[in-house]
Design an enzyme around this catalytic site. Structure first.
Site, short mmCIF file in Angstrom:
data_model
loop_
_atom_site.label_atom_id
_atom_site.label_comp_id
_atom_site.label_asym_id
_atom_site.label_seq_id
_atom_site.Cartn_x
_atom_site.Cartn_y
_atom_site.Cartn_z
N SER A 120 0.84 -1.21 0.00
CA SER A 120 0.00 0.00 0.00
C SER A 120 0.87 1.25 0.00
O SER A 120 0.55 2.25 -0.65
CB SER A 120 -0.90 0.01 1.24
OG SER A 120 -1.89 -0.99 1.12
N GLN A 150 -39.60 -15.55 0.71
CA GLN A 150 -39.16 -14.15 0.78
C GLN A 150 -37.70 -14.02 1.23
O GLN A 150 -36.98 -13.12 0.77
CB GLN A 150 -40.07 -13.40 1.75
CG GLN A 150 -39.97 -11.91 1.58
CD GLN A 150 -40.88 -11.18 2.54
OE1 GLN A 150 -40.72 -11.28 3.75
NE2 GLN A 150 -41.84 -10.46 2.01
N GLY A 152 -25.59 -26.57 0.50
CA GLY A 152 -24.46 -27.50 0.41
C GLY A 152 -23.84 -27.52 -0.98
O GLY A 152 -22.63 -27.66 -1.15
N GLU A 170 -4.38 -3.88 -6.90
CA GLU A 170 -4.49 -2.54 -7.50
C GLU A 170 -5.04 -1.53 -6.48
O GLU A 170 -5.82 -0.63 -6.83
CB GLU A 170 -5.28 -2.59 -8.80
CG GLU A 170 -4.57 -3.54 -9.78
CD GLU A 170 -4.81 -3.29 -11.24
OE1 GLU A 170 -5.27 -2.20 -11.60
OE2 GLU A 170 -4.51 -4.21 -12.03
N1 CAA Z 1 -2.26 10.86 -10.43
C1 CAA Z 1 -1.17 11.66 -10.52
N2 CAA Z 1 -0.35 11.94 -9.47
C2 CAA Z 1 -0.66 11.35 -8.29
C3 CAA Z 1 -1.77 10.49 -8.13
C4 CAA Z 1 -2.59 10.26 -9.28
N3 CAA Z 1 -3.66 9.46 -9.24
N4 CAA Z 1 -1.79 10.06 -6.85
C5 CAA Z 1 -0.75 10.63 -6.22
N5 CAA Z 1 -0.06 11.41 -7.11
C6 CAA Z 1 1.12 12.22 -6.84
C7 CAA Z 1 0.84 13.29 -5.78
O1 CAA Z 1 0.31 14.46 -6.34
C8 CAA Z 1 2.23 13.51 -5.18
O2 CAA Z 1 2.97 14.33 -6.04
P1 CAA Z 1 3.56 15.77 -5.54
O3 CAA Z 1 4.31 15.51 -4.26
O4 CAA Z 1 4.40 16.23 -6.67
O5 CAA Z 1 2.36 16.63 -5.31
C9 CAA Z 1 2.86 12.12 -5.30
O6 CAA Z 1 2.14 11.40 -6.30
C10 CAA Z 1 2.81 11.35 -3.99
O7 CAA Z 1 1.45 11.22 -3.63
P2 CAA Z 1 0.97 11.14 -2.13
O8 CAA Z 1 1.62 12.22 -1.34
O9 CAA Z 1 -0.52 11.09 -2.14
O10 CAA Z 1 1.61 9.74 -1.68
P3 CAA Z 1 1.25 8.86 -0.43
O11 CAA Z 1 2.44 8.04 -0.17
O12 CAA Z 1 0.69 9.67 0.67
O13 CAA Z 1 0.02 7.95 -0.94
C11 CAA Z 1 -1.04 6.21 -2.22
C12 CAA Z 1 -0.04 7.38 -2.18
C13 CAA Z 1 -2.33 6.74 -2.83
C14 CAA Z 1 -1.34 5.59 -0.90
C15 CAA Z 1 -0.33 5.22 -3.17
O14 CAA Z 1 0.87 4.79 -2.56
C16 CAA Z 1 -1.17 4.04 -3.56
O15 CAA Z 1 -2.03 4.16 -4.43
N6 CAA Z 1 -0.91 2.85 -2.95
C17 CAA Z 1 -1.50 1.63 -3.38
C18 CAA Z 1 -0.59 0.93 -4.36
C19 CAA Z 1 -1.31 -0.03 -5.25
O16 CAA Z 1 -2.41 0.25 -5.73
N7 CAA Z 1 -0.67 -1.17 -5.54
C20 CAA Z 1 -1.20 -2.09 -6.46
C21 CAA Z 1 -0.11 -2.96 -6.98
S1 CAA Z 1 -0.21 -3.21 -8.70
C22 CAA Z 1 -1.20 -4.57 -8.91
O17 CAA Z 1 -1.89 -5.02 -8.04
C23 CAA Z 1 -1.20 -5.06 -10.30
C24 CAA Z 1 -1.56 -6.49 -10.48
O18 CAA Z 1 -0.71 -7.27 -10.83
C25 CAA Z 1 -2.98 -6.93 -10.41
#
Ligand code: CAA
Length: 382
Positions: free
Chosen positions: A132, A279, A340, A363
């Site tokens: 995360s 129901q 079952g 994701e």
């Molecule tokens: N679009 C563009 N920029 C974005 C953005 C978005 N959607 N979300 C964040 N950013 C930018 C922010 O603006 C920030 O940039 P600046 O500092 O220049 O303003 C930078 O990114 C950092 O963002 P945060 O400060 O919000 O970062 P954070 O650490 O507080 O939180 C989070 C980020 C939303 C928690 C992120 O880490 C997240 O989404 N985590 C989950 C990860 C995830 O989804 N993993 C999935 C794995 S892939 C997978 O599962 C694929 C598969 O095989 C099925």
């Protein structure tokens, strides 16, 4: 809700439904049980155009909109979620990521292979200690002039044992935090790419999930996506699109469980009448249908925003959150309605229940969706 769709979108939905019924349904229980990757079926999906649906035809794609993609995802996910996760990762994370943010050279080199099923792609963000909290990347991409030297470990990588191309998120400049992260296109034939053991999972068991190690892999500078330091923003933007795909997968799981439950409840009799006429069962079906319709509206809203070129980040998270919670809740109910029979593999609902769980995790977990939604709505309110 088909009345709001174009003829082309209805045709795509029907083609995906036919394919799922004819090619995915036979053998889905055995593949799940024995963790057999649907190699032949994925090849056919490539030939049918399901792996690069939104890509421009000049790169071999279908040139379709996101609505068509989610309609097809729903149909495939009613039947086989190990196949639909390949479809989702390849379309939303890999192809869309390259087409939207890649160079012309990268598009020409990789998209034709990825859209036709010759190659499958993986999106390599998660690490043993960065799930995360995606900014905490430990995989390093050291700048060596005309190439990056890649070292580190990624885990939970979908298509990990079968993909030919990885999009790897790695840290180049730790002092710059998330602004020091890059996204690199790594061909899996490169020296130093090591595929670890296949995961034995609760659900989507025939999908191919591995840990990947990168040991001194040389990645040409030309394979970086976007400017130096764009990698984290690239991952976030691409994941927003990916979340629409997974929301559509969850929708398909719930819809599949609903259809099976409706049919079963009209056939199975208890206390002198079909159980659907009791129901207590009818109300379960009513709740399922209502939540599924709400999920579908959220998924379609996010897809339409993306197609209109508008910001869809919050709506994609809402769609994924609601659709995945709906899938989990109602697949449990589907098993209950089947009694079952629901507890044995032959009736499919236990598999859908196991598959539903991952849609609340990958994701971005449901907790991360809530975090992003909360941040965005509060920002908009100030
Ligand atoms: N679009 C563009 N920029 C974005 C953005 C978005 N959607 N979300 C964040 N950013 C930018 C922010 O603006 C920030 O940039 P600046 O500092 O220049 O303003 C930078 O990114 C950092 O963002 P945060 O400060 O919000 O970062 P954070 O650490 O507080 O939180 C989070 C980020 C939303 C928690 C992120 O880490 C997240 O989404 N985590 C989950 C990860 C995830 O989804 N993993 C999935 C794995 S892939 C997978 O599962 C694929 C598969 O095989 C099925």
């Amino acid at each position: 809700m088909n009345h709001t769709l174009t003829e082309e979108q209805i045709a795509v939905k029907e083609a995906a439904r036919d394919f799922a019924q004819k090619e995915l349904l036979p053998g889905v229980i055995e593949r799940d049980s024995k963790m057999i990757f649907p190699t032949e079926q994925i090849k056919m999906m490539g030939e049918l155009g399901l792996l690069g649906m939104m890509v421009d035809p000049k790169y071999g794609g279908g040139g379709m909109d996101t609505m068509s993609y989610v309609l097809a995802m729903e149909e495939i996910s009613k039947i086989d979620n190990s196949a639909s996760v390949v479809m989702s990762v390849n379309n939303s994370l890999v192809c869309w990521g390259i087409e939207k943010f890649g160079t012309e050279e990268q598009k020409e080199k990789y998209l034709p292979k990825l859209t036709g099923g010759e190659w499958i792609g993986s999106f390599c963000l998660s690490e043993p200690e960065a799930g995360s909290d995606a900014t905490s990347q430990r995989t390093t991409a050291e700048d060596k002039g005309d190439y990056y030297l890649l070292n580190g470990t990624k885990n939970w990588i979908t298509n990990g044992g079968t993909s030919s191309l990885h999009i790897v998120i790695a840290q180049t400049n730790p002092e710059a935090g998330h602004r020091g992260i890059n996204a690199l296109l790594v061909e899996t034939s490169s020296e130093g790419v090591v595929v670890g053991a296949k995961e034995d999972k609760l659900g989507i068991r025939s999908s191919d999930t591995h840990t990947i190690m990168y040991n001194d892999v040389k990645v040409p500078k030309a394979n970086r996506i976007g400017e130096d330091g764009f990698g984290f923003k690239f991952a976030m933007k691409v994941l927003s699109g990916g979340r629409i795909g997974i929301a559509a997968q969850a929708l398909g799981i719930a819809q599949g469980a609903f259809e099976l439950s409706t049919k079963y409840s009209q056939q199975r009799e208890a206390f002198g009448k079909p159980i659907s006429k009791h129901q207590i069962i009818a109300f379960k079906l009513a709740d399922m249908a209502t939540d599924i319709t709400a999920s579908r509206l959220l998924v379609h809203q996010a897809a339409k925003l993306k197609d209109a070129g508008l910001d869809f980040t919050t709506e994609a998270c809402m769609a994924k959150l609601f659709a995945s919670e709906t899938a989990m809740k109602h697949t449990v109910e589907a098993v209950q309605i089947h009694g079952g029979y629901g507890f044995v593999k032959e009736y499919h609902v236990e598999r859908l229940m196991r598959d539903a769980k991952i849609t609340q995790i990958y994701e971005g977990t449901s907790e991360i969706q809530r975090l992003v939604i909360a941040r965005n709505i509060l920002k908009a309110a100030t």
